[in-house]
Design a protein around this motif. Structure first.
Motif, PDB file in Angstrom:
ATOM      1  N   GLY A 179     -35.477 -33.491 -32.628  1.00  0.00           N
ATOM      2  CA  GLY A 179     -35.146 -34.829 -32.137  1.00  0.00           C
ATOM      3  C   GLY A 179     -34.081 -35.505 -32.974  1.00  0.00           C
ATOM      4  O   GLY A 179     -33.131 -36.084 -32.451  1.00  0.00           O
TER       5      GLY A 179
ATOM      6  N   ARG B 158     -30.703 -33.697 -32.589  1.00  0.00           N
ATOM      7  CA  ARG B 158     -30.105 -34.028 -31.286  1.00  0.00           C
ATOM      8  C   ARG B 158     -29.479 -35.417 -31.339  1.00  0.00           C
ATOM      9  O   ARG B 158     -28.415 -35.636 -30.770  1.00  0.00           O
ATOM     10  CB  ARG B 158     -31.178 -33.936 -30.214  1.00  0.00           C
ATOM     11  CG  ARG B 158     -30.653 -34.052 -28.826  1.00  0.00           C
ATOM     12  CD  ARG B 158     -31.721 -33.693 -27.814  1.00  0.00           C
ATOM     13  NE  ARG B 158     -31.347 -34.127 -26.495  1.00  0.00           N
ATOM     14  CZ  ARG B 158     -30.579 -33.429 -25.673  1.00  0.00           C
ATOM     15  NH1 ARG B 158     -30.125 -32.265 -26.045  1.00  0.00           N
ATOM     16  NH2 ARG B 158     -30.269 -33.886 -24.487  1.00  0.00           N
TER      17      ARG B 158
ATOM     18  N   MET C  22     -29.753 -43.604 -27.946  1.00  0.00           N
ATOM     19  CA  MET C  22     -30.805 -42.604 -28.107  1.00  0.00           C
ATOM     20  C   MET C  22     -31.065 -41.973 -26.737  1.00  0.00           C
ATOM     21  O   MET C  22     -31.250 -42.685 -25.763  1.00  0.00           O
ATOM     22  CB  MET C  22     -32.079 -43.271 -28.641  1.00  0.00           C
ATOM     23  CG  MET C  22     -33.197 -42.269 -28.879  1.00  0.00           C
ATOM     24  SD  MET C  22     -34.716 -43.023 -29.522  1.00  0.00           S
ATOM     25  CE  MET C  22     -34.258 -43.302 -31.204  1.00  0.00           C
ATOM     26  N   THR C  23     -31.041 -40.669 -26.698  1.00  0.00           N
ATOM     27  CA  THR C  23     -31.263 -39.984 -25.432  1.00  0.00           C
ATOM     28  C   THR C  23     -32.751 -39.833 -25.162  1.00  0.00           C
ATOM     29  O   THR C  23     -33.579 -39.935 -26.070  1.00  0.00           O
ATOM     30  CB  THR C  23     -30.603 -38.592 -25.446  1.00  0.00           C
ATOM     31  OG1 THR C  23     -31.226 -37.807 -26.455  1.00  0.00           O
ATOM     32  CG2 THR C  23     -29.121 -38.690 -25.716  1.00  0.00           C
ATOM     33  N   GLY C  24     -33.077 -39.570 -23.914  1.00  0.00           N
ATOM     34  CA  GLY C  24     -34.477 -39.439 -23.523  1.00  0.00           C
ATOM     35  C   GLY C  24     -35.177 -38.275 -24.207  1.00  0.00           C
ATOM     36  O   GLY C  24     -36.306 -38.404 -24.666  1.00  0.00           O
ATOM     37  N   LEU C  25     -34.507 -37.114 -24.252  1.00  0.00           N
ATOM     38  CA  LEU C  25     -35.134 -35.938 -24.849  1.00  0.00           C
ATOM     39  C   LEU C  25     -35.367 -36.139 -26.344  1.00  0.00           C
ATOM     40  O   LEU C  25     -36.410 -35.749 -26.869  1.00  0.00           O
ATOM     41  CB  LEU C  25     -34.276 -34.697 -24.608  1.00  0.00           C
ATOM     42  CG  LEU C  25     -34.867 -33.386 -25.117  1.00  0.00           C
ATOM     43  CD1 LEU C  25     -36.227 -33.123 -24.486  1.00  0.00           C
ATOM     44  CD2 LEU C  25     -33.929 -32.233 -24.839  1.00  0.00           C
ATOM     45  N   SER C  26     -34.427 -36.764 -27.029  1.00  0.00           N
ATOM     46  CA  SER C  26     -34.606 -37.038 -28.458  1.00  0.00           C
ATOM     47  C   SER C  26     -35.819 -37.935 -28.681  1.00  0.00           C
ATOM     48  O   SER C  26     -36.611 -37.700 -29.586  1.00  0.00           O
ATOM     49  CB  SER C  26     -33.359 -37.709 -29.040  1.00  0.00           C
ATOM     50  OG  SER C  26     -32.272 -36.844 -28.972  1.00  0.00           O
ATOM     51  N   SER C  27     -35.951 -38.939 -27.845  1.00  0.00           N
ATOM     52  CA  SER C  27     -37.098 -39.855 -27.958  1.00  0.00           C
ATOM     53  C   SER C  27     -38.400 -39.108 -27.761  1.00  0.00           C
ATOM     54  O   SER C  27     -39.359 -39.295 -28.517  1.00  0.00           O
ATOM     55  CB  SER C  27     -36.996 -40.963 -26.911  1.00  0.00           C
ATOM     56  OG  SER C  27     -35.814 -41.681 -27.071  1.00  0.00           O
ATOM     57  N   ILE C  28     -38.438 -38.251 -26.744  1.00  0.00           N
ATOM     58  CA  ILE C  28     -39.660 -37.499 -26.454  1.00  0.00           C
ATOM     59  C   ILE C  28     -40.004 -36.580 -27.613  1.00  0.00           C
ATOM     60  O   ILE C  28     -41.167 -36.505 -28.036  1.00  0.00           O
ATOM     61  CB  ILE C  28     -39.501 -36.706 -25.147  1.00  0.00           C
ATOM     62  CG1 ILE C  28     -39.451 -37.671 -23.968  1.00  0.00           C
ATOM     63  CG2 ILE C  28     -40.630 -35.698 -24.970  1.00  0.00           C
ATOM     64  CD1 ILE C  28     -39.055 -37.043 -22.666  1.00  0.00           C
TER      65      ILE C  28
END
Length: 54
Positions: A46, A49, A1-7
């Motif tokens: 999210g 992505r 899981m990427t950071g931007l997706s999590s955010i």
């Protein structure tokens, strides 16, 4: 899981909580609709992505 997706997913869930709170407080419908669009856009972005980068 990427950071931007999590955010994006966390922001979407936060907005959903705000919608629930605004509905309980009987806030204006236009504000609730605006928050709904924002929440859906964040959640979809999210998840999309995640699907693209997974």
């Amino acid at each position: 899981m990427t950071g931007l997706s999590s955010i994006l997913i966390v922001v979407g869930l936060f907005l959903l909580g705000g919608i629930y709170s605004f509905v309980k407080q009987q806030m204006p419908k236009s504000l609730i609709v605006l928050l709904s669009f924002g929440a859906v856009m964040c959640l979809v972005a999210g998840v999309m992505r995640l699907a693209v980068w997974a």
